[in-house]
Design a protein around this motif. Structure first.
Motif, PDB file in Angstrom:
ATOM      1  N   VAL A  90     -44.857  33.860  29.086  1.00 56.26           N
ATOM      2  CA  VAL A  90     -43.392  33.963  29.153  1.00 56.26           C
ATOM      3  C   VAL A  90     -43.039  35.035  30.179  1.00 56.26           C
ATOM      4  CG1 VAL A  90     -41.270  34.450  27.868  1.00 56.26           C
ATOM      5  CG2 VAL A  90     -43.185  33.312  26.725  1.00 56.26           C
ATOM      6  N   GLY A  91     -42.039  34.769  30.999  1.00 54.25           N
ATOM      7  CA  GLY A  91     -41.632  35.708  32.040  1.00 54.25           C
ATOM      8  C   GLY A  91     -40.909  36.929  31.500  1.00 54.25           C
ATOM      9  N   TYR A  92     -40.651  37.865  32.387  1.00 53.30           N
ATOM     10  CA  TYR A  92     -39.916  39.089  32.064  1.00 53.30           C
ATOM     11  C   TYR A  92     -38.564  39.013  32.765  1.00 53.30           C
ATOM     12  CZ  TYR A  92     -38.688  44.073  31.874  1.00 53.30           C
ATOM     13  OH  TYR A  92     -38.045  45.267  31.658  1.00 53.30           O
ATOM     14  N   THR A  93     -37.522  38.660  31.999  1.00 56.73           N
ATOM     15  CA  THR A  93     -36.222  38.323  32.588  1.00 56.73           C
ATOM     16  C   THR A  93     -36.456  37.313  33.709  1.00 56.73           C
ATOM     17  OG1 THR A  93     -35.591  40.623  32.131  1.00 56.73           O
ATOM     18  CG2 THR A  93     -34.006  39.304  33.342  1.00 56.73           C
ATOM     19  N   LEU A  94     -37.259  36.308  33.364  1.00 57.79           N
ATOM     20  CA  LEU A  94     -37.646  35.272  34.324  1.00 57.79           C
ATOM     21  C   LEU A  94     -37.867  33.958  33.584  1.00 57.79           C
ATOM     22  CD1 LEU A  94     -39.957  36.848  37.082  1.00 57.79           C
ATOM     23  CD2 LEU A  94     -37.856  35.520  37.400  1.00 57.79           C
ATOM     24  N   ASN A  95     -38.650  33.071  34.165  1.00 53.60           N
ATOM     25  CA  ASN A  95     -38.828  31.741  33.591  1.00 53.60           C
ATOM     26  C   ASN A  95     -39.491  31.819  32.220  1.00 53.60           C
ATOM     27  OD1 ASN A  95     -37.936  31.108  36.109  1.00 53.60           O
ATOM     28  ND2 ASN A  95     -39.683  29.866  36.699  1.00 53.60           N
TER      29      ASN A  95
ATOM     30  N   MET B 152     -39.147  36.406  42.861  1.00 50.44           N
ATOM     31  CA  MET B 152     -38.214  37.289  42.144  1.00 50.44           C
ATOM     32  C   MET B 152     -38.939  38.549  41.666  1.00 50.44           C
ATOM     33  SD  MET B 152     -35.354  35.562  42.298  1.00 50.44           S
ATOM     34  CE  MET B 152     -35.988  35.025  43.899  1.00 50.44           C
ATOM     35  N   TRP B 153     -40.130  38.354  41.094  1.00 50.27           N
ATOM     36  CA  TRP B 153     -40.910  39.490  40.589  1.00 50.27           C
ATOM     37  C   TRP B 153     -41.266  40.455  41.714  1.00 50.27           C
ATOM     38  CZ3 TRP B 153     -45.922  40.766  42.032  1.00 50.27           C
ATOM     39  CH2 TRP B 153     -46.520  41.822  41.320  1.00 50.27           C
ATOM     40  N   LEU B 154     -41.743  39.933  42.814  1.00 51.25           N
ATOM     41  CA  LEU B 154     -42.237  40.780  43.897  1.00 51.25           C
ATOM     42  C   LEU B 154     -41.116  41.592  44.532  1.00 51.25           C
ATOM     43  CD1 LEU B 154     -44.411  41.781  45.802  1.00 51.25           C
ATOM     44  CD2 LEU B 154     -44.240  39.616  47.066  1.00 51.25           C
TER      45      LEU B 154
END
Length: 630
Positions: free
Chosen positions: A505-510, A231-233
Motif C-alpha cells: 500500500v502506498g504512502y499518500t499514494l496508490n 510522485m514519491w521521488l
C-alpha cells in the motif's frame, strides 16, 4: 455524495427491490448493450479502413497504470466492462475480453448481450491472449493497438509470440479518436508539494540513491515512467486519476541533470519553486517524445519495460541502448522510512476508529431506518471526513450485501444496488487518502441471522487472516513462502479465492503498490520481492460464493525485524489495522486452540487501542464485541 431515495419492498438476489428496479435495469441494460454493439461495429469499420485484422485495447494509460483517468477508459467504452483489469480484442467476426478472477462474476453480467466473449484468465483450458492471437491470426495479418498504452514488455512479448507468422504490428493508431466523439479531456489536475516533514526524505537524497543504483546497472541515464514512483521521488502529489494522487508526467535523469515532463500550468506556485530550487528542469508533458528523439546517439538508458510504453521504447531504441531493468524507485518507495511509518501508525489508528464507529452505527440502526449499499458507503465516508488529515477515498468503497459481496470489486450504483435488511452480511472494503498515509481495510459485518455455512466460512477466513498476522520467518522469504498461512484453513475445505492474499500500500499514494505481495501462484518470469523491514502489505483472505455471499477480512501490516541468531535474521509483522472481528459470525468450534488464542489476543488489543476514542455507548458495545465475558 450518492444518496438515491428508495422505497422498501420485496427484494431479489442481493436485496435489490424487484418491482422498482428490475424492469428499469433490463431496459437500461438493453440500451447499453445496443450501444456497445454499435460502437464495436464502428470500430470494425475503422479497422477495415486501416487494414487492421485484430485490434487490442488494454486497461492502461501512457504509463501502464492500474487505475486510469476517464480519458483512457477506451476498453470500457467499447465493451461496457468497468473493472480495473482486462484487455479487449476485436476482430471482424467477434470480440473477447481477458480478465482475472476478481472480475469473473462482474464481467459475466456486464458483457451479457454485448457479443463480447469472456476469457477467464488462468482458468484451465483458457488460452492467454497472446496464445489466442498466435493460433488465430493468419500469415501476414495485422495486429493493431495504440502503442502508447501497451507496455514495452507486452509489445516485446507479442513480437516474440507472433514472429513465426510474420504478423505486422501497427502500433501507431488510436482508433478511438475517430469514434469516441465526447471523449473526456486529457487529465491536467493540480500538482502539489508533499512537505518533507511528511515525506521523511528530500528529493536530493532520494535522487542520489536512485542514480547510484542506475549506474550500478551500467546505465548513464534513467527514464522513469511509473506515476506513483515519480510522485514519491519528487515529493509531489497530483489528482489526475480518481482516488490515486498522481499526475501525468515523466522524469529523465543523468548524473548532472533532471528533467520533469509535466503539465506546467498544473504546478502550484510552491511546487514550482521547490522543483526549481532543487535544480529540476520542467518541460511540458507532451514534449517528451521529441526530447527523447533529440538525445545524442550511443547512450545507455535504464528502462523498466513494465511501465514504459511500447512507443517510447521504440523511439529510444533507435539511438540509445535500453538497459532493461526494474526501476530502482519501486523498491526504495516500498520500504517506508521512519517518518512515514510513524505517520502511518497514527493515521491507521484514526481510520480504524472511524470504521469501528461506522460498524456500531450500522448494527444499531439496521432495520430501524432505510440503509442501502450506497447510503452505508456514504455514512462511512462521513466518519472518515471527520479526521483532520483526510484528503479523499483511496478507492471507491465496495459495499456488497449478501450475494453482491461475492463480486470482489463490486460497486453499487444508483441504478443497481441493494437495500440492507437485518439479516445476512455486508462486505465493506474501503480506505482513505490522508496526509500521512493511505488505508485499505475490509470487514464483513453481520446484520442479522446468518447460515451455518456463512458462519463456518467467516470463522475460517478470520483464522487465515490471524495466522498470517502471527507469521514468523527467516529473512529472504517472499510472499509466496507465507501465503499458505492465510489460505490453509480455506483450502482445507476445498475452497479458494481467485486473487492474492496481499499487496503493498502506498504512502499518500496508490492503494496498490509493489513489488511486495502475498500470493501462492508461481508465474514464470515474474520477479518476486523479498519481504524487507519497513514494507507494508495487506492481509485479506476471503471466500466468495456466487449467488450467496462474500466474506473478506483485511488488515494492513508492516514487516519488522525480530530475533537474530545463528539461524539468521527472523522477521515478523506488526499490525496497523485495529478493527474488531465480528463476534456474531465466529463459531469457535472450527478453531484450533492456537487460532482461538490469536483471535482473543487481537480482539483485546483492538479494545485497548480504540476504547479511549469512543463514547460510552460505543465503548460498551466494543467491549462486548471484543472481550465478551472476560
Amino acid at each position: 455524495t450518492r444518496k438515491p431515495e428508495m422505497k422498501s419492498g420485496k427484494t431479489g438476489e442481493g436485496g435489490v427491490p424487484r418491482e422498482r428496479f428490475s424492469a428499469k435495469r433490463e431496459r437500461m441494460r438493453a440500451m447499453e448493450n445496443q450501444t456497445v454493439r454499435e460502437r464495436l461495429k464502428a470500430l470494425r469499420g475503422a479497422m477495415a479502413a486501416a487494414g487492421i485484422d485484430y485490434y487490442m485495447i488494454p486497461t492502461a494509460d501512457f504509463h501502464n497504470s492500474e487505475y486510469v483517468n476517464d480519458y483512457f477508459k477506451v476498453r470500457e467504452y467499447f465493451c461496457g466492462f468497468t473493472g480495473s483489469n482486462g484487455t479487449l480484442l476485436v476482430w471482424q467476426e467477434g470480440a473477447g475480453l481477458w480478465t482475472d478472477g476478481r472480475y469473473f462474476i462482474q464481467a459475466e453480467r456486464e458483457l451479457e448481450g454485448t457479443t463480447v466473449e469472456l476469457f477467464r484468465m488462468q482458468d484451465e483450458g483458457v488460452p492467454t491472449l497472446e496464445d489466442f492471437l498466435r493460433d488465430r491470426m493468419q500469415e501476414g495479418q495485422t495486429l493493431g493497438f495504440d502503442g502508447r498504452v501497451i507496455s514495452a514488455s507486452g509489445g516485446k512479448d507479442l513480437e516474440k509470440k507472433l514472429e513465426g507468422k510474420h504478423i505486422v504490428l501497427a502500433y501507431d493508431r488510436d482508433l478511438a479518436e475517430e469514434i469516441w466523439q465526447d471523449r473526456p479531456a486529457f487529465p491536467a489536475g493540480k500538482v502539489r508539494l508533499l512537505p518533507e516533514d511528511l515525506a521523511g526524505r528530500s528529493f536530493e537524497d532520494k535522487r542520489g540513491d536512485v542514480m547510484e543504483k542506475v549506474e550500478k546497472e551500467g546505465a548513464d541515464s534513467f527514464l522513469l515512467t511509473k506515476l506513483d514512483d515519480l510522485m514519491w521521488l519528487f515529493n509531489i502529489r497530483g489528482c489526475d486519476v480518481e482516488c490515486n494522487p498522481v499526475a501525468m508526467c515523466y522524469g529523465y535523469f543523468t548524473r548532472e541533470n533532471t528533467v520533469l515532463f509535466v503539465n506546467t500550468g498544473a504546478l502550484e506556485k510552491e511546487t514550482a519553486e521547490y522543483l526549481a530550487s532543487r535544480g529540476v528542469r520542467v518541460e511540458e508533458y507532451n514534449t517528451v517524445t521529441e526530447y527523447l528523439k533529440a538525445l545524442p546517439e550511443g547512450g545507455k538508458v535504464l528502462l523498466d519495460l513494465r511501465h514504459c510504453s511500447y512507443c517510447v521504447y521504440k523511439i529510444l531504441s533507435e539511438k540509445q541502448t535500453p538497459v532493461e531493468k526494474k526501476n530502482p524507485t519501486e523498491l526504495l518507495k516500498a520500504v517506508k522510512n521512519p517518518v512515514e511509518l510513524a505517520h502511518m501508525e497514527e493515521i491507521y489508528l484514526k481510520d480504524s476508529v472511524a470504521l469501528t464507529k461506522f460498524i456500531y452505527w450500522l448494527k444499531k440502526n439496521i432495520g430501524k431506518m432505510e440503509i442501502t449499499e450506497i447510503s452505508a458507503a456514504d455514512r462511512l465516508e462521513e466518519f472518515r471526513r471527520e479526521i483532520p488529515e483526510f484528503l479523499d477515498l483511496s478507492f471507491p468503497t465496495i459495499a456488497g450485501y449478501r450475494a453482491n459481496g461475492a463480486m470482489m470489486h463490486y460497486e453499487a450504483t444508483p441504478e443497481n444496488h441493494a437495500v440492507l435488511a437485518p439479516e445476512g452480511m455486508l462486505l465493506v472494503d474501503s480506505g482513505g487518502q490522508y496526509l500521512g498515509g493511505t488505508t485499505d481495510v475490509t470487514r464483513t459485518i453481520v446484520l442479522g441471522p446468518v447460515s451455518d455455512q456463512e458462519r463456518k466460512h467467516y470463522t475460517l477466513v478470520a483464522a487465515g487472516m490471524l495466522q498470517m498476522t502471527n507469521a514468523r520467518w527467516l529473512h529472504g522469504c517472499t510472499g509466496r513462502n507465507l501465503d499458505i498461512l492465510a489460505r490453509q484453513p480455506i483450502w482445507d475445505m476445498g475452497l479458494d479465492y481467485k486473487c492474492g492474499t496481499g499487496h503493498g500500500v502506498g504512502y499518500t499514494l496508490n492503494v496498490h503498490e509493489g513489488p511486495q505481495g502475498l500470493s501462492w501462484r508461481y508465474i514464470e518470469g515474474r520477479q518476486e520481492a523479498v519481504l524487507e523491514a519497513g514494507m507494508d502489505v495487506t492481509n485479506e483472505p476471503g471466500i466468495y460464493v456466487e449467488g450467496s455471499h462474500g466474506i473478506r477480512i483485511e488488515n494492513v501490516m508492516v514487516v519488522e525485524k525480530g530475533e537474530k541468531n545463528e539461524y539468521g535474521q527472523f522477521m515478523h509483522f506488526r499490525t496497523l489495522t485495529w478493527v474488531p472481528v465480528d463476534r456474531e459470525a465466529v463459531d469457535e468450534r472450527y478453531l484450533t486452540e492456537t487460532q482461538k488464542a490469536y483471535l482473543h489476543s487481537y480482539q483485546r488489543e483492538v479494545y485497548e487501542k480504540l476504547s479511549p476514542y469512543l463514547d460510552q455507548e460505543e465503548r460498551e458495545w466494543l467491549r462486548g464485541e471484543t472481550l465478551g465475558e472476560e
